[in-house]
Design a protein around this motif. Structure first.
Motif, PDB file in Angstrom:
ATOM      1  N   ALA A  31       0.856  -1.181   0.000  1.00 46.00           N
ATOM      2  CA  ALA A  31       0.000   0.000   0.000  1.00 46.00           C
ATOM      3  C   ALA A  31       0.894   1.233   0.000  1.00 46.00           C
ATOM      4  O   ALA A  31       1.998   1.215   0.551  1.00 46.00           O
ATOM      5  CB  ALA A  31      -0.888  -0.014   1.235  1.00 46.00           C
ATOM      6  N   SER A  32       0.408   2.313  -0.628  1.00 44.80           N
ATOM      7  CA  SER A  32       1.148   3.566  -0.597  1.00 44.80           C
ATOM      8  C   SER A  32       0.183   4.738  -0.692  1.00 44.80           C
ATOM      9  O   SER A  32      -0.957   4.583  -1.133  1.00 44.80           O
ATOM     10  CB  SER A  32       2.157   3.628  -1.751  1.00 44.80           C
ATOM     11  N   ILE A  33       0.671   5.887  -0.233  1.00 41.05           N
ATOM     12  CA  ILE A  33      -0.073   7.128  -0.422  1.00 41.05           C
ATOM     13  C   ILE A  33       0.852   8.057  -1.181  1.00 41.05           C
ATOM     14  O   ILE A  33       2.080   8.001  -1.014  1.00 41.05           O
ATOM     15  CB  ILE A  33      -0.528   7.771   0.919  1.00 41.05           C
ATOM     16  N   SER A  34       0.293   8.867  -2.060  1.00 39.71           N
ATOM     17  CA  SER A  34       1.135   9.785  -2.815  1.00 39.71           C
ATOM     18  C   SER A  34       0.451  11.136  -2.946  1.00 39.71           C
ATOM     19  O   SER A  34      -0.783  11.233  -2.920  1.00 39.71           O
ATOM     20  CB  SER A  34       1.461   9.210  -4.193  1.00 39.71           C
ATOM     21  N   LYS A  35       1.268  12.155  -3.090  1.00 42.81           N
ATOM     22  CA  LYS A  35       0.776  13.516  -3.251  1.00 42.81           C
ATOM     23  C   LYS A  35       1.572  14.130  -4.384  1.00 42.81           C
ATOM     24  O   LYS A  35       2.799  14.072  -4.394  1.00 42.81           O
ATOM     25  CB  LYS A  35       1.008  14.279  -1.947  1.00 42.81           C
ATOM     26  N   THR A  36       0.883  14.684  -5.372  1.00 40.69           N
ATOM     27  CA  THR A  36       1.583  15.297  -6.494  1.00 40.69           C
ATOM     28  C   THR A  36       2.126  16.669  -6.091  1.00 40.69           C
ATOM     29  O   THR A  36       1.633  17.306  -5.162  1.00 40.69           O
ATOM     30  CB  THR A  36       0.675  15.447  -7.733  1.00 40.69           C
ATOM     31  N   ILE A  50       5.899  10.061  -2.212  1.00 35.96           N
ATOM     32  CA  ILE A  50       5.230   8.772  -2.002  1.00 35.96           C
ATOM     33  C   ILE A  50       5.621   8.270  -0.613  1.00 35.96           C
ATOM     34  O   ILE A  50       6.797   8.320  -0.242  1.00 35.96           O
ATOM     35  CB  ILE A  50       5.693   7.720  -3.045  1.00 35.96           C
ATOM     36  N   VAL A  51       4.644   7.805   0.137  1.00 38.36           N
ATOM     37  CA  VAL A  51       4.902   7.150   1.420  1.00 38.36           C
ATOM     38  C   VAL A  51       4.315   5.755   1.257  1.00 38.36           C
ATOM     39  O   VAL A  51       3.147   5.612   0.902  1.00 38.36           O
ATOM     40  CB  VAL A  51       4.214   7.906   2.587  1.00 38.36           C
ATOM     41  N   ARG A  52       5.140   4.710   1.473  1.00 34.26           N
ATOM     42  CA  ARG A  52       4.650   3.352   1.208  1.00 34.26           C
ATOM     43  C   ARG A  52       5.033   2.387   2.322  1.00 34.26           C
ATOM     44  O   ARG A  52       6.008   2.592   3.040  1.00 34.26           O
ATOM     45  CB  ARG A  52       5.201   2.846  -0.126  1.00 34.26           C
TER      46      ARG A  52
END
Length: 153
Positions: A31-36, A50-52
């Protein structure tokens, strides 16, 4: 299995995109979260943050780039945050050179002080190339908590 769910909070700049990708082994997924990046304040080669989930319960923080660096590169990444000062780290490459993997100590920032920081300014330097970007961190606490809850599932 490729499921993508996005949770929206307030304004578009506060949206962290949650994704789960298939790992190399059968039944393994990450799983990961990302922010442009903030486009007006960032170089075109800077994609975002990206934080995974990582193996053994760790959490990785990566800088996503549009133009990859050579896979064996060790770029220097300087991160400045409002009220948090400036720190420089030696990083390594992940995802075939399109993502810069920050050292483990940076993961603690994502779990802590970045959750109350409005934005980060990031500079990635490799030989004579310098790529700069800005990422707003609004919504990170909620996104990080969702990510942490789904790590190891």
């Amino acid at each position: 299995m490729h499921s993508v769910c996005t949770f929206a909070v307030a304004s578009p700049s506060s949206i962290w995109k949650f994704t789960r990708t298939q790992g190399p082994k059968e039944g393994e997924s990450f799983a990961s979260i990302s922010k442009t990046a903030e486009t007006m304040q960032s170089d075109p080669e800077f994609a975002g943050l990206i934080v995974r989930c990582a193996p053994k319960g760790k959490i990785d923080v990566l800088v996503a780039l549009i133009r990859p660096f050579p896979p064996r590169s060790h770029p220097r990444v300087t991160i400045s945050s409002t009220g948090g000062g400036t720190q420089t780290f030696e990083a390594s490459m992940a995802a075939a050179g399109a993502a810069v993997l920050l050292p483990d100590e940076v993961s603690a920032f994502a779990a802590g002080k970045w959750q109350t920081t409005p934005s980060l300014s990031v500079v990635v330097k490799e030989s004579d190339t310098e790529i700069k970007g800005v990422v707003t961190l609004s919504g990170l606490r909620e996104a990080y908590n969702s990510l942490a809850a789904s790590c190891g599932q």
